[in-house]
Design an enzyme around this catalytic site. Structure first.
Site, PDB file in Angstrom:
ATOM      1  N   TYR A 248      -3.913  23.725  71.009  1.00 28.04           N
ATOM      2  CA  TYR A 248      -4.017  24.335  69.513  1.00 28.04           C
ATOM      3  C   TYR A 248      -3.958  23.680  68.059  1.00 28.04           C
ATOM      4  O   TYR A 248      -3.358  23.601  68.024  1.00 28.04           O
ATOM      5  CB  TYR A 248      -3.431  25.933  69.574  1.00 28.04           C
TER       6      TYR A 248
ATOM      7  N   GLU B  81      -9.791  26.740  62.744  1.00 23.07           N
ATOM      8  CA  GLU B  81      -9.603  27.331  63.457  1.00 23.07           C
ATOM      9  C   GLU B  81     -10.052  26.433  64.873  1.00 23.07           C
ATOM     10  O   GLU B  81     -11.837  27.201  65.207  1.00 23.07           O
ATOM     11  CB  GLU B  81      -8.721  28.427  64.099  1.00 23.07           C
TER      12      GLU B  81
END
Ligand code: ADP
Ligand code: MG
Length: 374
Positions: free
Chosen positions: A137, A225
């Protein structure tokens, strides 16, 4: 004392900053332009268009992905879905991929980030599958606490990142970046290590991370993101999913990006308000408020001087168009703009609209007595 029209009205009805939010395929087009690694893909609104644009990915799988603004698609469910597939469908068969398109388009997808009604899918992306070894991530955000950009990284990326944040927060690493200096090579390498890239891949991951940071700055993003940022079995790094938000205040210099804005998934009342440079936030409850915020007097002055009474008129019209509104409260502090001018604007608006609900107006400040005659 005037400022640009766009800014002014922002302080007016704004309770919350608005950020442009893009679909995954749009974010990936931007990533590609900035040299980041994304898989090949096409976008289609129906099966026929998909067949026309079809790209063979050779030995790779096809990944069909519903394009909605909410995340959590992989674990999402379609209302009235017949095949039990979610918003991300992976298959080796061209036909199965085409059937998945039929299954997704026009149906409403419910994910943990949508309401129970879900969001209607109008477009799908058909992407090349990549052979994922590891999902990490990575996000670059504007962060209040560090007063600037921060990179949030975790080696445990993928669909359960919320659980990671909750149960093992020590697996989430934050690196504040000095916005003047930019990301240093040392920082990029440290983040790549936080993500547990090793050997040859360390350099490749650091390069990708730096590109993502540079892109974040170049496009005036408030959030980039990538979840997951993956390591493939053949030793490559890919941005498999992308979510980007942009600062609305930068729309004047990011015209290409703001041209993507479609308003399709927006509250229609907010869209209406946007056309008149008003910031309207639709909420639950039954008292409507027309207020001016922090830079109270100046904002009101700007509003009335630059947009004239039209702005007051449109603001009153939009908030009273919501059938749940049973009462309107207007609370304005008249500073540089005197209360009489505001009172005049409100009275004219009410006369034009023919108000059907009670309105309570509180005016305080300069010329408040003169306002009484209206
Ligand atoms: P969401 O975050 O909305 O659930 P993602 O794009 O992150 O959607 O997809 C969910 C999961 O599906 C990913 O974590 C990944 O495991 C898998 N996936 C998505 N796209 C691909 C792809 N191109 N190749 C292989 N797997 C993929
Ligand atoms: Mg994702």
């Amino acid at each position: 004392m005037f400022r640009a029209a766009g800014n002014l009205s922002k302080s007016m009805m704004r309770t919350q900053r608005r950020f442009l939010n893009l679909q995954e395929f749009q974010s990936k087009e931007i990533l590609e332009k900035h040299g980041c690694s994304v898989q090949k893909f096409v976008v289609a609104s129906n099966r026929k268009e998909a067949e026309e644009k079809w790209m063979s990915f050779g030995d790779h799988e096809y990944v069909v992905k519903a394009q909605i603004l909410a995340g959590g698609r992989g674990k999402g469910k379609f209302i009235n879905g017949t095949k039990g597939i979610g918003g991300v469908y992976i298959t080796k068969e061209k036909n199965a991929a085409l059937e998945a398109i039929d299954e997704m388009i026009g149906k409403r997808l419910v994910t943990k980030q949508t309401t129970e009604e879900g969001v209607r899918v109008d477009k799908v992306m058909i992407a090349e599958g990549v052979d994922i070894k590891r999902e990490t991530y990575l996000a670059v955000l504007m962060d209040r606490e560090s007063n600037g950009p921060v990179v949030v990284a975790s080696p445990d990326g993928g669909m359960d990142i919320e659980a990671v944040a909750e149960k093992t927060p020590d697996r989430i690493f934050k690196t504040p970046i000095d916005i003047q200096m930019g990301m240093t090579d040392g920082q990029a390498l440290k983040i790549a290590k936080d993500l547990q890239f090793e050997g040859n891949l360390l350099g490749a991951a650091a390069t990708e991370i730096k590109r993502l940071y540079d892109l974040f700055i170049a496009v005036d993003a408030t959030q980039v993101e990538i979840n997951p940022l993956v390591e493939t079995a053949d030793g490559r790094v890919f941005c498999v999913d992308a979510k980007m938000n942009f600062d609305d205040s930068a729309s004047y210099r990011q015209k290409e990006i703001f041209a993507y804005e479609t308003f399709e998934e927006h509250d229609p009342r907010e869209v209406d308000a946007h056309q008149f440079n008003l910031n309207y936030i639709g909420m639950d409850g039954n008292i409507a408020c027309l207020v001016n915020g922090a830079g109270l007097a100046m904002a009101t002055m700007d509003l009335i001087k630059l947009h004239g009474e039209d702005a007051v008129f449109n603001a009153v019209r939009i908030i009273t168009s919501d059938p749940r509104v049973k009462c309107v409260l207007i609370n304005i502090f008249g500073g540089i703009v005197n209360c009489a001018t505001i009172a005049n604007g409100v009275v004219n608006a009410v006369n034009k609209i023919g108000l059907k609900v009670p309105m309570v107006v509180r005016l305080e400040g300069t010329n408040v007595d003169a306002a009484n005659i209206y």
